[in-house]
Scaffold this active site. Sequence first.
Site, PDB file in Angstrom:
ATOM      1  N   CYS A   2       0.806  -1.223   0.000  1.00 15.15           N
ATOM      2  CA  CYS A   2       0.000   0.000   0.000  1.00 15.15           C
ATOM      3  C   CYS A   2       0.838   1.271   0.000  1.00 15.15           C
ATOM      4  CB  CYS A   2      -0.886   0.012   1.230  1.00 15.15           C
ATOM      5  SG  CYS A   2      -1.860  -1.460   1.392  1.00 15.15           S
ATOM      6  N   ARG A  28       5.656  -0.244  -5.993  1.00 12.77           N
ATOM      7  CA  ARG A  28       5.462  -1.196  -4.902  1.00 12.77           C
ATOM      8  C   ARG A  28       4.458  -2.292  -5.252  1.00 12.77           C
ATOM      9  NH1 ARG A  28       4.071   1.842   0.441  1.00 12.77           N
ATOM     10  NH2 ARG A  28       5.990   2.947   0.861  1.00 12.77           N
ATOM     11  N   TRP A  75      -2.779  -2.789  -1.534  1.00 18.10           N
ATOM     12  CA  TRP A  75      -2.468  -4.189  -1.789  1.00 18.10           C
ATOM     13  C   TRP A  75      -3.263  -4.947  -0.744  1.00 18.10           C
ATOM     14  CZ3 TRP A  75       1.036  -6.070  -5.514  1.00 18.10           C
ATOM     15  CH2 TRP A  75       1.147  -7.480  -5.532  1.00 18.10           C
ATOM     16  N   ASN A  99      -2.227   2.016   5.981  1.00 23.21           N
ATOM     17  CA  ASN A  99      -1.342   0.895   5.663  1.00 23.21           C
ATOM     18  C   ASN A  99      -1.107   0.111   6.934  1.00 23.21           C
ATOM     19  OD1 ASN A  99      -1.107   2.060   3.185  1.00 23.21           O
ATOM     20  ND2 ASN A  99       1.027   2.728   3.442  1.00 23.21           N
ATOM     21  N   GLY A 100      -1.038  -1.199   6.843  1.00 21.93           N
ATOM     22  CA  GLY A 100      -0.746  -2.002   8.032  1.00 21.93           C
ATOM     23  C   GLY A 100      -1.842  -3.021   8.282  1.00 21.93           C
ATOM     24  N   GLU A 484      21.439 -20.208   5.744  1.00 18.43           N
ATOM     25  CA  GLU A 484      21.127 -18.968   5.034  1.00 18.43           C
ATOM     26  C   GLU A 484      22.079 -17.854   5.486  1.00 18.43           C
ATOM     27  OE1 GLU A 484      19.787 -17.889   2.586  1.00 18.43           O
ATOM     28  OE2 GLU A 484      19.113 -15.836   2.883  1.00 18.43           O
ATOM     29  N   LYS A 488      24.460 -15.853   2.946  1.00 19.90           N
ATOM     30  CA  LYS A 488      24.387 -14.385   2.796  1.00 19.90           C
ATOM     31  C   LYS A 488      25.775 -13.783   2.953  1.00 19.90           C
ATOM     32  CE  LYS A 488      21.552 -13.815   1.261  1.00 19.90           C
ATOM     33  NZ  LYS A 488      20.405 -14.595   0.855  1.00 19.90           N
ATOM     34  N   GLU A 491      28.138 -14.672  -0.026  1.00 17.80           N
ATOM     35  CA  GLU A 491      27.733 -14.049  -1.295  1.00 17.80           C
ATOM     36  C   GLU A 491      28.186 -12.597  -1.408  1.00 17.80           C
ATOM     37  OE1 GLU A 491      23.508 -15.089  -3.037  1.00 17.80           O
ATOM     38  OE2 GLU A 491      23.409 -14.599  -0.920  1.00 17.80           O
ATOM     39  N   HIS A 507      31.572 -33.731  14.702  1.00 19.86           N
ATOM     40  CA  HIS A 507      31.923 -34.791  13.743  1.00 19.86           C
ATOM     41  C   HIS A 507      32.853 -34.287  12.646  1.00 19.86           C
ATOM     42  CE1 HIS A 507      29.080 -37.491  15.610  1.00 19.86           C
ATOM     43  NE2 HIS A 507      28.187 -36.515  15.584  1.00 19.86           N
ATOM     44  N   LYS A 606      20.932 -12.268 -10.647  1.00 21.76           N
ATOM     45  CA  LYS A 606      19.688 -12.307  -9.881  1.00 21.76           C
ATOM     46  C   LYS A 606      18.819 -13.483 -10.300  1.00 21.76           C
ATOM     47  CE  LYS A 606      16.842 -10.846  -6.867  1.00 21.76           C
ATOM     48  NZ  LYS A 606      17.202 -11.240  -5.503  1.00 21.76           N
TER      49      LYS A 606
HETATM   50  C1  F6R Z   1      20.899 -16.042  -2.629  1.00 22.70           C
HETATM   51  C2  F6R Z   1      20.093 -16.058  -3.817  1.00 22.70           C
HETATM   52  C3  F6R Z   1      20.075 -17.299  -4.631  1.00 22.70           C
HETATM   53  C4  F6R Z   1      18.644 -17.629  -5.056  1.00 22.70           C
HETATM   54  C5  F6R Z   1      18.622 -18.825  -6.008  1.00 22.70           C
HETATM   55  C6  F6R Z   1      17.215 -19.205  -6.398  1.00 22.70           C
HETATM   56  O1  F6R Z   1      20.843 -14.825  -1.976  1.00 22.70           O
HETATM   57  O2  F6R Z   1      19.456 -15.108  -4.150  1.00 22.70           O
HETATM   58  O3  F6R Z   1      20.639 -18.371  -3.946  1.00 22.70           O
HETATM   59  O4  F6R Z   1      17.885 -17.885  -3.916  1.00 22.70           O
HETATM   60  O5  F6R Z   1      19.357 -18.525  -7.154  1.00 22.70           O
HETATM   61  O6  F6R Z   1      16.575 -18.175  -7.048  1.00 22.70           O
HETATM   62  P1  F6R Z   1      15.014 -18.160  -7.242  1.00 22.70           P
HETATM   63  O7  F6R Z   1      14.396 -18.080  -5.890  1.00 22.70           O
HETATM   64  O8  F6R Z   1      14.744 -16.951  -8.085  1.00 22.70           O
HETATM   65  O9  F6R Z   1      14.642 -19.430  -7.927  1.00 22.70           O
END
Ligand code: F6R
Length: 611
Positions: A2, A28, A75, A99-100, A484, A488, A491, A507, A606
């Site tokens: 929103c 958005r 939204w 919003n909220g 994760e 992060k 990366e 282990h 991406k």
């Molecule tokens: C990590 C990252 C990647 C995606 C992976 C899958 O930060 O962005 O590991 O998670 O490439 O991408 P999707 O979710 O678009 O299939």
Amino acid sequence: MCGIVGYVGREHRAMDVLLDGLRRLEYRGYDSAGVAILEGEKIEVRRAKGKLINLEGVLRDKPLQGSVGLGHTRWATHGKPSERNAHPHRAGSVVIVHNGIIENYRELREELEAAGCVVASDTDTELIAHLINLGVREGKELLTAVREACARLIGSFALGAMSETDPNHLVAAKHGGSPIIVGQGEKQAFLGSDIPAILPYTREMISLYDGDFALLSEEGVQVVDAEGRPVDREPMTIQWDPVSAERGGYDHFMQKEIFEQPRAITDTIGTRVIESALDLDLDGIEFTREQADALRSISLVACGTSSYACMVGKYMIEQIAGIRCEVDLASEFRYRQPILGPDCMVMPVSQSGETADTLGALREGRAKGARILSVCNSRESTIARESDDVLYTHAGPEIGVASTKAFVTQVVALYLIALKLAIVRGRLSKDEIQARLSELMRLPRLVEETLQIDQHVQKIARRYFKAEDFLFLGRGIMYPVAMEGALKLKEISYIHAEGYAAGEMKHGPIALIDENMPVVVIATQGALHEKLISNLQQVRARDGHVIAIATEGDEKIAEEANEVIYIKDLGDFLTSILATIPVQLFAYHVATLRGTDVDQPRNLAKSVTVE
Ligand code: F6R
């Protein structure tokens, strides 16, 4: 997602400013839009389902002219996308945009209807308008009526209100969740849910704090607290160039996206929770009791971060819905000749909806007759198109290459699916469903609160950013969160990091531990807490530095760790989302301290559309 815009001034330019502001918030995503403008003594409302162009069409047929008004892009959260549920909402002489999410929506609706109010929409927003209108009808000024109404609300809200009884003012309020910005120009004042909405008109802005109320008039802006006492809020002068305006003033898209998570989660929960019926409506995705009971297994398939969301989802689906669940890296799935059939469901999980490996896994499932239910963030994507059903995450566009808000919304979507299957299979009592749904509704607010650890995490990052290796440990549902966290960090900072199940440390990986290898331990309360503490003592005994992520109230952890980051406890499953925030922030700050390209790290894309 929103958006709010508001204008009060002298010239008859409200409509232009509102439409222009709404256009600036279009990125958005939204499903309906509306404006309200004071024409003479009456407030007129125009709304339309769909894109702004539809609202513009309505306004061409029935134009509005005035110098005070509110605009909104919605939204859907409570109530489906429709003109009836679009904002602004009216009650008597009061009109508001919001919003909220209001958590005590059900109680308020019952109370207001019992008091004779006729509620015309399915939204929680309209209830706020009724509460304000009750005050206005008693002769209270708009600001007082808004303050008193807000005192009755539980949840998160950013809102703008206007009233025919107070034609020269707009009132804004903020609590939790969504931001709200007020700005002042010459003989005019502006309201926006985001800086870009009003940036062309003023560069002097105040971002309201939780509990603030603002009174806007052509004389300017006055901020008061919940008791109506003036509060001094220093205006900021915005000096963004157009590119940073797109980043909403954050230094990087990744940072912006981390901070957008409360909103992304709110949007993903959306209209799907029907608290009154103790049920979920997953956009019409049907499971009969027979279908759900007949499911032999669910295969979650994904890559990278999305695969860690699947691992979190496995705990949820197995424990709540009682259905056997496997997680496969999509790149491996079809090559291991998985045993699948019509009594199986394959669930591809993907932000982009275009990941080649995930698509390959989907096609493997389809070829073997499994039902395909995907969790996806991109409409019109190939994965969405090729699935039998899609539960969309509403993270909005994710620009930073490292996934953040996509991950948490995937976990939310998987939780919704786990709950739905459990409800259909009759595995939860009414009290259990109620408790789980209320936990879910509290999630956006608690994520917002958790984000306040940002500076603390930055300080810790300063102490450790030169380390060359990190270990991330977690147990149970926190094990994928540890994975994760490690992903992060590697990366975006290019530091070597590994995520391990804490019980596995002895282990093998324990051989690596010394004073140069910091260990991030996700040590939230839960069944395995005591075991995790002993894993942590094994690290300390070898001079390892421990950064613990723990739940509030766990004082003992401080004796076992060099650094502690506290988060709230939100039960057995959703605490995993709260625990994700510190690992995201830690990676972000370490990377910025090392000066890497946070939004476009080397070698990464991406959307990975090749095998
Ligand atoms: C990590 C990252 C990647 C995606 C992976 C899958 O930060 O962005 O590991 O998670 O490439 O991408 P999707 O979710 O678009 O299939």
